[in-house]
Design a protein around this motif. Structure first.
Motif, PDB file in Angstrom:
ATOM      1  N   LYS A 341       0.842  -1.211   0.000  1.00 60.86           N
ATOM      2  CA  LYS A 341       0.000   0.000   0.000  1.00 60.86           C
ATOM      3  C   LYS A 341       0.872   1.254   0.000  1.00 60.86           C
ATOM      4  CE  LYS A 341      -2.238  -1.147   3.865  1.00 60.86           C
ATOM      5  NZ  LYS A 341      -3.226  -1.494   4.881  1.00 60.86           N
ATOM      6  N   GLU A 342       0.443   2.250  -0.693  1.00 66.40           N
ATOM      7  CA  GLU A 342       1.052   3.583  -0.588  1.00 66.40           C
ATOM      8  C   GLU A 342       2.562   3.608  -0.785  1.00 66.40           C
ATOM      9  OE1 GLU A 342      -0.385   4.979   3.150  1.00 66.40           O
ATOM     10  OE2 GLU A 342      -2.421   4.559   2.517  1.00 66.40           O
ATOM     11  N   ALA A 343       3.072   2.753  -1.655  1.00 71.67           N
ATOM     12  CA  ALA A 343       4.493   2.809  -2.026  1.00 71.67           C
ATOM     13  C   ALA A 343       4.618   2.126  -3.373  1.00 71.67           C
ATOM     14  CB  ALA A 343       5.356   2.096  -1.009  1.00 71.67           C
ATOM     15  N   VAL A 344       5.659   2.461  -4.109  1.00 72.94           N
ATOM     16  CA  VAL A 344       5.852   1.865  -5.423  1.00 72.94           C
ATOM     17  C   VAL A 344       6.724   0.618  -5.269  1.00 72.94           C
ATOM     18  CG1 VAL A 344       6.692   2.275  -7.764  1.00 72.94           C
ATOM     19  CG2 VAL A 344       5.721   4.162  -6.441  1.00 72.94           C
ATOM     20  N   PRO A 345       6.192  -0.555  -5.628  1.00 75.16           N
ATOM     21  CA  PRO A 345       6.960  -1.791  -5.455  1.00 75.16           C
ATOM     22  C   PRO A 345       8.361  -1.713  -6.075  1.00 75.16           C
ATOM     23  CG  PRO A 345       4.715  -2.321  -6.068  1.00 75.16           C
ATOM     24  CD  PRO A 345       4.828  -0.835  -6.143  1.00 75.16           C
ATOM     25  N   ARG A 346       8.440  -1.128  -7.264  1.00 76.70           N
ATOM     26  CA  ARG A 346       9.742  -1.049  -7.938  1.00 76.70           C
ATOM     27  C   ARG A 346      10.769  -0.279  -7.080  1.00 76.70           C
ATOM     28  NH1 ARG A 346      13.259  -2.628 -12.344  1.00 76.70           N
ATOM     29  NH2 ARG A 346      14.869  -1.047 -12.185  1.00 76.70           N
ATOM     30  N   THR A 347      10.327   0.814  -6.482  1.00 81.75           N
ATOM     31  CA  THR A 347      11.225   1.609  -5.637  1.00 81.75           C
ATOM     32  C   THR A 347      11.686   0.782  -4.436  1.00 81.75           C
ATOM     33  OG1 THR A 347       9.897   3.500  -6.280  1.00 81.75           O
ATOM     34  CG2 THR A 347      11.445   3.854  -4.489  1.00 81.75           C
ATOM     35  N   LEU A 348      10.757   0.025  -3.853  1.00 82.47           N
ATOM     36  CA  LEU A 348      11.118  -0.830  -2.713  1.00 82.47           C
ATOM     37  C   LEU A 348      12.100  -1.916  -3.148  1.00 82.47           C
ATOM     38  CD1 LEU A 348       7.595  -1.288  -1.072  1.00 82.47           C
ATOM     39  CD2 LEU A 348       9.497   0.113  -0.208  1.00 82.47           C
ATOM     40  N   ALA A 349      11.864  -2.486  -4.341  1.00 81.44           N
ATOM     41  CA  ALA A 349      12.764  -3.539  -4.839  1.00 81.44           C
ATOM     42  C   ALA A 349      14.165  -2.976  -5.070  1.00 81.44           C
ATOM     43  CB  ALA A 349      12.209  -4.157  -6.109  1.00 81.44           C
ATOM     44  N   GLU A 350      14.215  -1.731  -5.581  1.00 78.61           N
ATOM     45  CA  GLU A 350      15.525  -1.086  -5.786  1.00 78.61           C
ATOM     46  C   GLU A 350      16.223  -0.861  -4.453  1.00 78.61           C
ATOM     47  OE1 GLU A 350      14.714   2.403  -8.130  1.00 78.61           O
ATOM     48  OE2 GLU A 350      14.343   1.189  -9.924  1.00 78.61           O
ATOM     49  N   GLN A 351      15.436  -0.417  -3.468  1.00 83.31           N
ATOM     50  CA  GLN A 351      15.997  -0.199  -2.133  1.00 83.31           C
ATOM     51  C   GLN A 351      16.517  -1.527  -1.554  1.00 83.31           C
ATOM     52  OE1 GLN A 351      16.266   2.985  -1.177  1.00 83.31           O
ATOM     53  NE2 GLN A 351      17.581   2.159   0.430  1.00 83.31           N
ATOM     54  N   CYS A 352      15.743  -2.595  -1.740  1.00 82.23           N
ATOM     55  CA  CYS A 352      16.189  -3.927  -1.272  1.00 82.23           C
ATOM     56  C   CYS A 352      17.520  -4.299  -1.915  1.00 82.23           C
ATOM     57  CB  CYS A 352      15.155  -5.004  -1.618  1.00 82.23           C
ATOM     58  SG  CYS A 352      13.724  -5.020  -0.533  1.00 82.23           S
ATOM     59  N   SER A 353      17.660  -4.038  -3.211  1.00 79.00           N
ATOM     60  CA  SER A 353      18.895  -4.427  -3.896  1.00 79.00           C
ATOM     61  C   SER A 353      20.086  -3.648  -3.343  1.00 79.00           C
ATOM     62  CB  SER A 353      18.769  -4.282  -5.419  1.00 79.00           C
ATOM     63  OG  SER A 353      18.838  -2.931  -5.801  1.00 79.00           O
ATOM     64  N   LEU A 354      19.860  -2.385  -2.993  1.00 79.52           N
ATOM     65  CA  LEU A 354      20.942  -1.605  -2.373  1.00 79.52           C
ATOM     66  C   LEU A 354      21.317  -2.188  -1.007  1.00 79.52           C
ATOM     67  CD1 LEU A 354      19.785   2.059  -3.133  1.00 79.52           C
ATOM     68  CD2 LEU A 354      21.638   0.786  -4.254  1.00 79.52           C
ATOM     69  N   ASN A 355      20.334  -2.842  -0.377  1.00 77.19           N
ATOM     70  CA  ASN A 355      20.577  -3.407   0.954  1.00 77.19           C
ATOM     71  C   ASN A 355      21.008  -4.877   0.917  1.00 77.19           C
ATOM     72  OD1 ASN A 355      19.843  -0.927   2.019  1.00 77.19           O
ATOM     73  ND2 ASN A 355      17.692  -1.492   2.231  1.00 77.19           N
ATOM     74  N   GLY A 356      21.161  -5.443  -0.291  1.00 74.44           N
ATOM     75  CA  GLY A 356      21.681  -6.811  -0.393  1.00 74.44           C
ATOM     76  C   GLY A 356      20.646  -7.892  -0.600  1.00 74.44           C
ATOM     77  N   LEU A 357      19.458  -7.511  -1.091  1.00 76.94           N
ATOM     78  CA  LEU A 357      18.427  -8.515  -1.385  1.00 76.94           C
ATOM     79  C   LEU A 357      17.865  -8.266  -2.780  1.00 76.94           C
ATOM     80  CD1 LEU A 357      16.356 -10.767  -0.549  1.00 76.94           C
ATOM     81  CD2 LEU A 357      14.872  -8.899   0.204  1.00 76.94           C
ATOM     82  N   LEU A 358      17.909  -9.282  -3.633  1.00 74.07           N
ATOM     83  CA  LEU A 358      17.268  -9.167  -4.942  1.00 74.07           C
ATOM     84  C   LEU A 358      15.851  -9.712  -4.814  1.00 74.07           C
ATOM     85  CD1 LEU A 358      20.109 -10.197  -7.431  1.00 74.07           C
ATOM     86  CD2 LEU A 358      19.665  -7.992  -6.327  1.00 74.07           C
ATOM     87  N   ILE A 359      14.897  -8.909  -5.220  1.00 75.78           N
ATOM     88  CA  ILE A 359      13.480  -9.276  -5.131  1.00 75.78           C
ATOM     89  C   ILE A 359      12.781  -8.708  -6.355  1.00 75.78           C
ATOM     90  CG2 ILE A 359      12.831  -7.223  -3.763  1.00 75.78           C
ATOM     91  CD1 ILE A 359      11.038  -9.128  -2.069  1.00 75.78           C
ATOM     92  N   LEU A 360      11.683  -9.344  -6.792  1.00 72.00           N
ATOM     93  CA  LEU A 360      10.988  -8.931  -8.012  1.00 72.00           C
ATOM     94  C   LEU A 360       9.734  -8.143  -7.675  1.00 72.00           C
ATOM     95  CD1 LEU A 360      11.210 -12.434  -9.691  1.00 72.00           C
ATOM     96  CD2 LEU A 360      12.426 -10.404 -10.499  1.00 72.00           C
ATOM     97  N   THR A 361       9.143  -7.570  -8.710  1.00 69.24           N
ATOM     98  CA  THR A 361       7.820  -6.987  -8.560  1.00 69.24           C
ATOM     99  C   THR A 361       6.858  -7.787  -9.431  1.00 69.24           C
ATOM    100  OG1 THR A 361       8.123  -5.474 -10.403  1.00 69.24           O
ATOM    101  CG2 THR A 361       8.786  -4.675  -8.234  1.00 69.24           C
ATOM    102  N   ALA A 362       5.570  -7.591  -9.231  1.00 74.28           N
ATOM    103  CA  ALA A 362       4.566  -8.256 -10.069  1.00 74.28           C
ATOM    104  C   ALA A 362       3.334  -7.389 -10.129  1.00 74.28           C
ATOM    105  CB  ALA A 362       4.219  -9.627  -9.499  1.00 74.28           C
ATOM    106  N   GLY A 363       2.727  -7.283 -11.315  1.00 72.15           N
ATOM    107  CA  GLY A 363       1.547  -6.445 -11.474  1.00 72.15           C
ATOM    108  C   GLY A 363       1.876  -5.021 -11.088  1.00 72.15           C
ATOM    109  N   THR A 364       0.893  -4.303 -10.575  1.00 70.42           N
ATOM    110  CA  THR A 364       1.133  -2.899 -10.232  1.00 70.42           C
ATOM    111  C   THR A 364       1.365  -2.721  -8.736  1.00 70.42           C
ATOM    112  OG1 THR A 364      -1.250  -2.646 -10.071  1.00 70.42           O
ATOM    113  CG2 THR A 364      -0.223  -1.928 -12.124  1.00 70.42           C
ATOM    114  N   ASP A 365       0.977  -3.714  -7.938  1.00 74.13           N
ATOM    115  CA  ASP A 365       0.961  -3.452  -6.492  1.00 74.13           C
ATOM    116  C   ASP A 365       1.874  -4.345  -5.669  1.00 74.13           C
ATOM    117  OD1 ASP A 365      -0.478  -5.861  -6.795  1.00 74.13           O
ATOM    118  OD2 ASP A 365      -1.600  -5.470  -4.958  1.00 74.13           O
ATOM    119  N   ALA A 366       2.609  -5.275  -6.307  1.00 71.52           N
ATOM    120  CA  ALA A 366       3.223  -6.316  -5.472  1.00 71.52           C
ATOM    121  C   ALA A 366       4.738  -6.464  -5.629  1.00 71.52           C
ATOM    122  CB  ALA A 366       2.553  -7.652  -5.769  1.00 71.52           C
ATOM    123  N   LEU A 367       5.353  -6.842  -4.514  1.00 73.50           N
ATOM    124  CA  LEU A 367       6.698  -7.407  -4.545  1.00 73.50           C
ATOM    125  C   LEU A 367       6.517  -8.900  -4.737  1.00 73.50           C
ATOM    126  CD1 LEU A 367       8.334  -5.580  -1.507  1.00 73.50           C
ATOM    127  CD2 LEU A 367       8.979  -5.296  -3.912  1.00 73.50           C
TER     128      LEU A 367
END
Ligand SMILES: *Cc1c(COP(=O)(O)O)cnc(C)c1O
Length: 395
Positions: A341-367
């Motif tokens: 909710k209230e955040a862009v999954p892609r931005t969160l995924a990018e932040q995760c990658s900077l922190n050492g975790l690779l994670i994907l997004t799916a659709g418009t709302d999901a990690l």
């Protein structure tokens, strides 16, 4: 070559069609990846559902080496042992009749679509060629599989698209009923829509789709490119629904990182594609097929049961955080969507990658979490710590 140099050469020499993360990868071990500089990443992506038995898997690499030294390729005009062994393994483990091998998911779906149209053509003649797919589905990037894909965003630029596809809303049996008109020859579904957002279909709906197809002699087709090969906690996702598709496609995880796909047909559909009606140069290449045999031998019942348990563990952990940013958690086994909710999954995924975790997004709302099926609990826990802190915006 260092990461910056790799990124620079990519920008200079490669068509810029991918929204790449700011990450270069050199090697992996288990479910952990390393950049050329040695930066460590927990991998919750498995190369988009492909590296099913992880990185640095010795037996898998040895199977490839042994086959490469024996015979790297021969035309599909000749018989080879690994090819028939893989076909036998797949028919035995699915209880279906026979297989066609391709190189990718889109090609597998394309072949399955050809089969469905020819089944109908042989029996009813022309003009019964429409295939119904679901909104939010994803079936590939060829002109035909884009047309099959039920998302408007994919129906642009490349006109004209292949005719003969209709898209209906998922989990609405009444609409499907009204759309199964005389021109329809197949219904194609993903049990859990992957790219669409990790959206599982209702069990009742899936049962009704299968019944409706049967009653109308319309083929019930399943795209298991993402859900297949142990991903959801059974070898194929259909096993967890009380149905059996007449044809199903697979790819992604099947060969553990080499290009291989295909489709499996039941008895009724096993003789539709006849001599000369379908072919491929590389499909079922001996090296890819030998890799797949090793993948399937490592993905025994115990390992696949573990996939279901690991999925439950991850889901329960994330739920226990009770983070307001999380809307809901969806999926089965190691195919998990976290609706945000209230955040862009892609931005969160990018932040995760900077922190050492690779994670994907799916659709418009999901990690989306899609790790190697053999990921250890240690790696899961490391990844979850990073995910939690990132979602809490603590790092
Ligand atoms: C990835 C995917 C495809 C396309 O597979 P490619 O190998 O990229 O052609 C098709 N269907 C589903 C469900 C997928 O997840």
């Amino acid at each position: 070559m260092n990461s910056n140099k790799i990124k620079q050469l990519d920008k200079e020499n490669v068509m810029q069609t991918y929204a790449r993360f700011d990450v270069a990868i050199e090697r992996g071990e288990g479910a952990t990846l390393y950049s050329p500089e040695g930066t460590e990443y927990i991998d919750f992506t498995s190369g988009l559902g492909v590296n099913s038995i992880g990185y640095g898997n010795k037996k898998w690499a040895e199977a490839i080496y042994a086959q490469a030294m024996k015979l790297q390729h021969t035309s599909n005009l000749y018989y080879t042992e690994p090819y028939v062994k893989l076909a036998e393994t797949l028919t035995k483990r699915t209880g279906m009749k026979n297989v066609f091998f391709s190189n990718s998911g889109a090609e597998a779906n394309e072949g399955m679509i050809k089969l469905a149209r020819k089944y109908s053509f042989d029996k009813y003649g022309k003009d019964r060629s429409t295939i119904i797919t679901l909104q939010q589905s994803f079936h590939g990037r060829t002109i035909t599989t884009l047309a099959a894909t039920g998302q408007d965003a994919f129906h642009n630029f490349f006109f004209p698209f292949t005719e003969g596809f209709k898209h209906v809303p998922a989990n609405d049996i009444e609409v499907l009923k009204s759309e199964i008109t005389n021109d329809v020859c197949g219904v194609l579904i993903e049990f859990i829509q992957g790219e669409g957002g990790v959206l599982p279909l209702d069990e009742k709906y899936v049962n009704e789709v299968a019944e409706l197809c049967k009653a109308n002699d319309v083929l019930f087709l399943a795209d298991e490119v993402q859900t297949g090969v142990g991903r959801t906690g059974s070898l194929f996702a259909f096993e967890q629904y009380d149905v059996k598709p007449e044809v199903l496609s697979f790819a992604k995880g099947i060969a553990g990182g080499l290009p291989l796909g295909g489709f499996i047909a039941n008895e009724k559909c096993s003789k539709v594609l006849t001599l000369g009606t379908h072919a491929t140069t590389y499909g079922g290449n001996p090296i890819a097929v030998s890799a797949a045999l090793e993948v399937l031998s490592q993905l025994d019942d115990t390992t696949i049961t573990e996939v279901a348990k690991k999925g439950e563990y991850i889901t329960n952990e994330i739920q226990s955080w009770k983070l307001p940013i999380i809307n809901e958690i969806r999926g089965r086994g190691l195919m998990i969507g976290i609706s945000i909710k209230e955040a862009v999954p892609r931005t969160l995924a990018e932040q995760c990658s900077l922190n050492g975790l690779l994670i994907l997004t799916a659709g418009t709302d999901a990690l989306r979490i899609l790790p190697p099926l053999t990921i250890s609990y240690d790696e899961i826990n490391k990844g979850l710590v990073i995910l939690k802190k990132t979602l809490e915006k603590e790092i």
